[in-house]
Design a protein around this motif. Structure first.
Motif, PDB file in Angstrom:
ATOM      1  N   ILE A   1       0.983  -0.954   0.012  1.00  0.00           N
ATOM      2  CA  ILE A   1       0.100  -0.131  -0.060  1.00  0.00           C
ATOM      3  C   ILE A   1       0.725   1.361  -0.066  1.00  0.00           C
ATOM      4  O   ILE A   1       0.784   2.013  -0.716  1.00  0.00           O
ATOM      5  CB  ILE A   1      -0.960   0.007   1.253  1.00  0.00           C
ATOM      6  N   PHE A   2       1.841   1.049   0.765  1.00  0.00           N
ATOM      7  CA  PHE A   2       2.880   2.349   0.905  1.00  0.00           C
ATOM      8  C   PHE A   2       3.503   2.810  -0.340  1.00  0.00           C
ATOM      9  O   PHE A   2       3.441   3.716  -0.845  1.00  0.00           O
ATOM     10  CB  PHE A   2       3.988   2.040   1.902  1.00  0.00           C
ATOM     11  N   LEU A   3       4.020   1.652  -0.927  1.00  0.00           N
ATOM     12  CA  LEU A   3       4.743   1.680  -2.279  1.00  0.00           C
ATOM     13  C   LEU A   3       3.840   2.133  -3.418  1.00  0.00           C
ATOM     14  O   LEU A   3       4.173   2.970  -4.323  1.00  0.00           O
ATOM     15  CB  LEU A   3       5.650   0.534  -2.664  1.00  0.00           C
TER      16      LEU A   3
ATOM     17  N   LEU B   1       1.922   9.124  -6.262  1.00  0.00           N
ATOM     18  CA  LEU B   1       2.303  10.520  -6.037  1.00  0.00           C
ATOM     19  C   LEU B   1       3.179  11.202  -6.814  1.00  0.00           C
ATOM     20  O   LEU B   1       3.327  12.183  -7.228  1.00  0.00           O
ATOM     21  CB  LEU B   1       2.343  10.823  -4.411  1.00  0.00           C
ATOM     22  N   LEU B   2       4.173  10.277  -7.082  1.00  0.00           N
ATOM     23  CA  LEU B   2       5.390  10.476  -7.810  1.00  0.00           C
ATOM     24  C   LEU B   2       4.956  10.881  -9.473  1.00  0.00           C
ATOM     25  O   LEU B   2       5.263  12.007 -10.071  1.00  0.00           O
ATOM     26  CB  LEU B   2       6.248   9.375  -7.892  1.00  0.00           C
TER      27      LEU B   2
ATOM     28  N   HIS C   1       3.540  14.526 -13.645  1.00  0.00           N
ATOM     29  CA  HIS C   1       2.885  15.170 -14.870  1.00  0.00           C
ATOM     30  C   HIS C   1       2.631  16.787 -14.458  1.00  0.00           C
ATOM     31  O   HIS C   1       2.478  17.380 -15.597  1.00  0.00           O
ATOM     32  CB  HIS C   1       1.484  14.584 -14.796  1.00  0.00           C
ATOM     33  N   PHE C   2       2.489  17.024 -13.319  1.00  0.00           N
ATOM     34  CA  PHE C   2       2.103  18.557 -12.950  1.00  0.00           C
ATOM     35  C   PHE C   2       3.563  19.241 -13.242  1.00  0.00           C
ATOM     36  O   PHE C   2       3.179  20.410 -14.057  1.00  0.00           O
ATOM     37  CB  PHE C   2       1.916  18.606 -11.388  1.00  0.00           C
TER      38      PHE C   2
END
Length: 50
Positions: free
Chosen positions: A12-14, A20-21, A26-27
């Motif tokens: 779940i963490f990875l 998020l990365l 993309h942002f």
């Protein structure tokens, strides 16, 4: 040995970190200067159109 609960928490963490990365990438890519709208080339004075 890693337990099922630790493996679940790690997955779940990875997965969350990866998403998020991807969103951050993309942002930054959309807001970079490389993608500014291109301007039309100006006509060179003194040259007639053929």
């Amino acid at each position: 040995m890693i337990s099922d609960n630790q493996l679940y928490t790690l997955a779940i963490f990875l997965g969350t970190a990866a998403m998020l990365l991807i969103i951050l990438y993309h942002f930054l890519e959309v807001n970079s200067e490389d993608h500014a709208p291109m301007q039309k080339p100006k006509a060179v004075p003194g040259k007639a159109k053929s």
